[in-house]
Design a protein around this motif. Structure first.
Motif, PDB file in Angstrom:
ATOM      1  N   GLY A 169       5.076   5.215 -19.176  1.00 14.02           N
ATOM      2  CA  GLY A 169       4.386   4.996 -20.432  1.00 14.02           C
ATOM      3  C   GLY A 169       3.475   3.780 -20.425  1.00 14.02           C
ATOM      4  O   GLY A 169       3.766   2.774 -19.770  1.00 14.02           O
ATOM      5  N   ILE A 170       2.367   3.872 -21.159  1.00  9.85           N
ATOM      6  CA  ILE A 170       1.472   2.726 -21.330  1.00  9.85           C
ATOM      7  C   ILE A 170       2.241   1.597 -22.011  1.00  9.85           C
ATOM      8  O   ILE A 170       2.914   1.806 -23.019  1.00  9.85           O
ATOM      9  N   GLY A 171       2.165   0.408 -21.426  1.00  9.03           N
ATOM     10  CA  GLY A 171       2.882  -0.742 -21.971  1.00  9.03           C
ATOM     11  C   GLY A 171       4.316  -0.875 -21.520  1.00  9.03           C
ATOM     12  O   GLY A 171       4.982  -1.872 -21.801  1.00  9.03           O
ATOM     13  N   GLU A 172       4.794   0.124 -20.762  1.00  9.94           N
ATOM     14  CA  GLU A 172       6.211   0.153 -20.379  1.00  9.94           C
ATOM     15  C   GLU A 172       6.563  -0.898 -19.336  1.00  9.94           C
ATOM     16  O   GLU A 172       7.597  -1.563 -19.428  1.00  9.94           O
ATOM     17  N   ASP A 173       5.707  -1.073 -18.325  1.00  5.91           N
ATOM     18  CA  ASP A 173       6.026  -1.982 -17.217  1.00  5.91           C
ATOM     19  C   ASP A 173       5.030  -3.121 -17.044  1.00  5.91           C
ATOM     20  O   ASP A 173       5.234  -3.993 -16.205  1.00  5.91           O
ATOM     21  N   VAL A 174       3.946  -3.121 -17.812  1.00 10.10           N
ATOM     22  CA  VAL A 174       2.873  -4.088 -17.566  1.00 10.10           C
ATOM     23  C   VAL A 174       3.329  -5.538 -17.746  1.00 10.10           C
ATOM     24  O   VAL A 174       2.793  -6.463 -17.136  1.00 10.10           O
ATOM     25  N   SER A 175       4.363  -5.745 -18.555  1.00  9.26           N
ATOM     26  CA  SER A 175       4.857  -7.108 -18.763  1.00  9.26           C
ATOM     27  C   SER A 175       5.890  -7.522 -17.726  1.00  9.26           C
ATOM     28  O   SER A 175       6.417  -8.620 -17.769  1.00  9.26           O
ATOM     29  N   ASP A 176       6.196  -6.609 -16.789  1.00  5.88           N
ATOM     30  CA  ASP A 176       7.181  -6.892 -15.752  1.00  5.88           C
ATOM     31  C   ASP A 176       6.537  -6.678 -14.383  1.00  5.88           C
ATOM     32  O   ASP A 176       6.659  -5.610 -13.783  1.00  5.88           O
ATOM     33  N   PRO A 177       5.819  -7.683 -13.870  1.00  2.00           N
ATOM     34  CA  PRO A 177       5.070  -7.517 -12.609  1.00  2.00           C
ATOM     35  C   PRO A 177       5.938  -7.075 -11.437  1.00  2.00           C
ATOM     36  O   PRO A 177       5.498  -6.268 -10.617  1.00  2.00           O
ATOM     37  N   LEU A 178       7.169  -7.563 -11.344  1.00  8.55           N
ATOM     38  CA  LEU A 178       8.005  -7.216 -10.198  1.00  8.55           C
ATOM     39  C   LEU A 178       8.336  -5.725 -10.176  1.00  8.55           C
ATOM     40  O   LEU A 178       8.363  -5.102  -9.112  1.00  8.55           O
ATOM     41  N   THR A 179       8.575  -5.143 -11.349  1.00  5.94           N
ATOM     42  CA  THR A 179       8.832  -3.698 -11.427  1.00  5.94           C
ATOM     43  C   THR A 179       7.583  -2.926 -11.010  1.00  5.94           C
ATOM     44  O   THR A 179       7.663  -1.924 -10.295  1.00  5.94           O
ATOM     45  N   MET A 180       6.424  -3.392 -11.470  1.00  3.87           N
ATOM     46  CA  MET A 180       5.156  -2.742 -11.095  1.00  3.87           C
ATOM     47  C   MET A 180       4.950  -2.819  -9.586  1.00  3.87           C
ATOM     48  O   MET A 180       4.558  -1.837  -8.946  1.00  3.87           O
ATOM     49  N   TYR A 181       5.215  -3.976  -9.004  1.00 10.16           N
ATOM     50  CA  TYR A 181       5.029  -4.149  -7.559  1.00 10.16           C
ATOM     51  C   TYR A 181       5.948  -3.214  -6.769  1.00 10.16           C
ATOM     52  O   TYR A 181       5.558  -2.645  -5.753  1.00 10.16           O
ATOM     53  N   ALA A 182       7.173  -3.059  -7.249  1.00  8.42           N
ATOM     54  CA  ALA A 182       8.154  -2.220  -6.549  1.00  8.42           C
ATOM     55  C   ALA A 182       7.706  -0.761  -6.486  1.00  8.42           C
ATOM     56  O   ALA A 182       8.092  -0.017  -5.576  1.00  8.42           O
ATOM     57  N   GLY A 183       6.861  -0.351  -7.430  1.00  6.54           N
ATOM     58  CA  GLY A 183       6.360   1.020  -7.431  1.00  6.54           C
ATOM     59  C   GLY A 183       5.453   1.333  -6.269  1.00  6.54           C
ATOM     60  O   GLY A 183       5.140   2.498  -5.997  1.00  6.54           O
ATOM     61  N   ASP A 184       5.009   0.286  -5.540  1.00  8.71           N
ATOM     62  CA  ASP A 184       4.118   0.477  -4.398  1.00  8.71           C
ATOM     63  C   ASP A 184       4.870   0.678  -3.082  1.00  8.71           C
ATOM     64  O   ASP A 184       4.249   0.759  -2.021  1.00  8.71           O
ATOM     65  N   VAL A 185       6.179   0.743  -3.144  1.00  8.87           N
ATOM     66  CA  VAL A 185       7.004   0.722  -1.928  1.00  8.87           C
ATOM     67  C   VAL A 185       6.659   1.850  -0.942  1.00  8.87           C
ATOM     68  O   VAL A 185       6.763   1.679   0.274  1.00  8.87           O
ATOM     69  N   LEU A 186       6.219   3.001  -1.449  1.00  7.31           N
ATOM     70  CA  LEU A 186       5.941   4.149  -0.586  1.00  7.31           C
ATOM     71  C   LEU A 186       4.479   4.239  -0.145  1.00  7.31           C
ATOM     72  O   LEU A 186       4.162   4.987   0.779  1.00  7.31           O
ATOM     73  N   SER A 187       3.622   3.479  -0.792  1.00  8.90           N
ATOM     74  CA  SER A 187       2.190   3.589  -0.475  1.00  8.90           C
ATOM     75  C   SER A 187       1.663   2.441   0.379  1.00  8.90           C
ATOM     76  O   SER A 187       0.757   2.638   1.195  1.00  8.90           O
ATOM     77  N   VAL A 188       2.210   1.227   0.225  1.00 11.40           N
ATOM     78  CA  VAL A 188       1.646   0.083   0.952  1.00 11.40           C
ATOM     79  C   VAL A 188       1.793   0.156   2.478  1.00 11.40           C
ATOM     80  O   VAL A 188       0.923  -0.370   3.187  1.00 11.40           O
ATOM     81  N   PRO A 189       2.837   0.795   3.036  1.00 13.11           N
ATOM     82  CA  PRO A 189       2.928   0.825   4.505  1.00 13.11           C
ATOM     83  C   PRO A 189       1.702   1.435   5.183  1.00 13.11           C
ATOM     84  O   PRO A 189       1.328   1.010   6.277  1.00 13.11           O
ATOM     85  N   VAL A 190       1.071   2.415   4.535  1.00 15.81           N
ATOM     86  CA  VAL A 190      -0.110   3.063   5.108  1.00 15.81           C
ATOM     87  C   VAL A 190      -1.249   2.062   5.254  1.00 15.81           C
ATOM     88  O   VAL A 190      -1.927   2.014   6.287  1.00 15.81           O
ATOM     89  N   ASN A 191      -1.460   1.242   4.234  1.00 11.50           N
ATOM     90  CA  ASN A 191      -2.513   0.226   4.305  1.00 11.50           C
ATOM     91  C   ASN A 191      -2.175  -0.870   5.309  1.00 11.50           C
ATOM     92  O   ASN A 191      -3.047  -1.361   6.023  1.00 11.50           O
ATOM     93  N   MET A 192      -0.909  -1.250   5.354  1.00 12.19           N
ATOM     94  CA  MET A 192      -0.492  -2.296   6.294  1.00 12.19           C
ATOM     95  C   MET A 192      -0.747  -1.872   7.735  1.00 12.19           C
ATOM     96  O   MET A 192      -1.069  -2.689   8.591  1.00 12.19           O
ATOM     97  N   ALA A 193      -0.630  -0.563   7.995  1.00 16.71           N
ATOM     98  CA  ALA A 193      -0.831  -0.047   9.346  1.00 16.71           C
ATOM     99  C   ALA A 193      -2.255   0.464   9.581  1.00 16.71           C
ATOM    100  O   ALA A 193      -2.597   0.842  10.703  1.00 16.71           O
ATOM    101  N   GLY A 194      -3.079   0.494   8.527  1.00  9.23           N
ATOM    102  CA  GLY A 194      -4.468   0.946   8.660  1.00  9.23           C
ATOM    103  C   GLY A 194      -4.615   2.438   8.881  1.00  9.23           C
ATOM    104  O   GLY A 194      -5.631   2.901   9.402  1.00  9.23           O
ATOM    105  N   LEU A 195      -3.610   3.223   8.463  1.00 11.35           N
ATOM    106  CA  LEU A 195      -3.594   4.664   8.725  1.00 11.35           C
ATOM    107  C   LEU A 195      -4.195   5.462   7.570  1.00 11.35           C
ATOM    108  O   LEU A 195      -4.310   4.965   6.452  1.00 11.35           O
TER     109      LEU A 195
END
Length: 487
Positions: free
Chosen positions: A408-434
């Protein structure tokens, strides 16, 4: 023009046969945009007058039968430089910035006679995963207007998902094309690092950023990537490698392909419906003749922490150029040069950008560099090795794009750590340049679920091949949003 039922091939045939002109198509698109965008808020700047002029010139020149993209309206993320058209990166510090040159990607767009109709909303300087960090507006998810469209390319994703345009361009630093594609039920490709020029892309994390296409179908996506890819002398990180026709073997199927499914990608925190959709997709690939087996990427659990240190460190360096002197907003009523720097940046940058600058400066500071930045870089190397180990035996890796559907809009925006954790499955691709592709693979409570296909460096062709086979064997991509209605 109904972009839900007409792909590039169908639209192109109408243009070539003169059943339709590019001018009429562009005019229809802009008219529909003005109505639909009242609900979705996908656009920051319209390019109406120039777009209609371009479309008219394309009609006068004639539609090239060999160019599937000729005369097609497209949307462009607002961190890609567009000459004489406002480019803000969704930040107050660049609120009135008008570039004097085009990004290389824009030159490719013009060379292929595509018609840019406007610039799309995003998280400020591409920092965020929900498009709530824009300084100007919050974009809504066309599937449910109370939900986020993902980010940072949320405006581009929403524009395609809502049927406003058939093609939009985004940028992906840690999942910013793939995650919004997943949340809005479209196809998004993050190409191999070095495949597409970053010249003219407002930098966030220079070793991670990549521009890519967002479309409604896999084949359309492959067509667009071939048009914007290639070596660029302005960008020393592009690779001088021939760009293949990504659609050439797209219908070859997946028989004989070996696909790895990392156990870490289906672990704790992944929504049950998302896990079920990915396991069902694995079964579908097996039905189509591929081998799908469990593999391991053991260092992926450190990806979010390492990514945020590296990306924020690079951002703190890149954003030093916004000083209130050369371009962008300059604070008034200042007493000295230091006041200009501090006040301009304080007034111009939003909270998320400030947060990342501070994290980056801290990670690079004396006494902490070895403990944070250097350690993160070492973890990045281990993550690359994990992928190399798997790709020694497998052609592709599959998994979810994000652990959940759109929230939901406004659901996680005030909690940066929760937002960051949502990237757990996507960031490895960028880290490896794949390269990594998101495509629709299911639904949960009326919201799309995206599947991610990850390939070897510069092997986007195999990703498209597998994605197309899955798409043709399922109906998920045929579902369309009702702009917040009962999906």
């Amino acid at each position: 023009m109904n972009y839900f039922t007409n792909d590039l091939t169908k639209i192109h045939a109408q243009l070539v046969n003169k059943e339709l002109t590019s001018y009429d198509l562009t005019k229809q698109t802009i008219t529909a945009l003005k109505e639909t965008d009242k609900k979705v808020d996908a656009f920051l700047t319209l390019n109406e007058e120039k777009a209609l002029e371009m479309a008219k010139a394309i009609d006068e020149k004639g539609i090239d039968p060999a160019n599937l993209l000729a005369g097609i309206p497209v949307a462009v993320k607002d961190n890609i430089m567009t000459k004489d058209l406002r480019t803000t990166a969704a930040s107050k510090i660049l609120e009135n910035f008008v570039p004097v040159y085009d990004a290389t990607v824009m030159e490719h767009i013009y060379a292929h006679d595509m018609v840019p109709i406007g610039k799309t909303n995003m998280d400020e300087f591409a920092m965020g995963g929900s498009t709530e960090n824009s300084a100007f507006k919050t974009t809504k998810n066309p599937w449910n207007l109370t939900k986020v469209p993902g980010g940072s390319s949320g405006g581009s994703a929403a524009a395609v998902s809502a049927g406003i345009v058939p093609i939009a361009f985004g940028s992906d630093t840690g999942g910013s094309i793939r995650q919004p594609a997943s949340f809005t039920g479209i196809v998004g490709m993050k190409p191999t690092y070095g495949r597409v020029s970053r010249w003219g892309l407002i930098a966030f994390g220079s070793s991670l950023d990549e521009i890519g296409p967002m479309t409604r179908s896999v084949k359309d996506n492959a067509t667009v990537l071939a048009a914007i890819a290639g070596f660029d002398e302005h960008d020393g990180t592009t690779v001088n490698k021939k760009v293949p026709d990504f659609t050439a073997n797209i219908a070859k199927g997946v028989k004989g392909l070996k696909i790895g499914l990392p156990k870490e990608y289906l672990g704790e925190g992944v929504q049950p419906e998302v896990k079920a959709a990915i396991l069902a997709a694995a079964d579908k690939f097996r039905e189509l003749g591929a081998t799908v087996e469990e593999v391991s990427l053991p260092h992926s659990k450190y990806g979010v922490a390492a990514y945020y240190i590296i990306s924020s460190s690079e951002a703190s360096s890149n954003l030093q150029r916004f000083d209130g002197i050369r371009y962008g907003v300059r604070a008034t009523d200042v007493k000295n040069l230091n006041d200009v720097y501090v006040r301009s940046r304080t007034e111009g940058f939003g909270p998320e950008v400030k947060r990342r600058i501070m994290l980056g400066m801290y990670s690079l500071s004396a006494g902490y560099y070895d403990a944070y930045f250097k350690k993160a870089a070492q973890v990045r190397t281990l993550m690359k090795q994990d992928f190399a180990n798997v790709f020694a035996d497998y052609d592709l890796i599959m998994g979810p794009v994000a652990p959940t559907t759109a929230y939901g809009i406004g659901e996680d925006v005030s909690d940066p750590l929760t937002m960051y954790a949502g990237d757990v499955l996507s960031v490895p691709v960028n880290m490896a340049g794949l390269p990594g592709l998101s495509l629709p693979a299911g639904f949960a409570a009326g919201l799309p679920i995206g599947m991610q296909l990850i390939g070897k460096a510069f092997d986007e062709q195999t990703i498209y091949q597998a994605g197309y086979a899955f798409e043709q064997a399922t109906d998920f991509h045929k579902e369309t949003p009702t702009l917040g209605g009962n999906n």
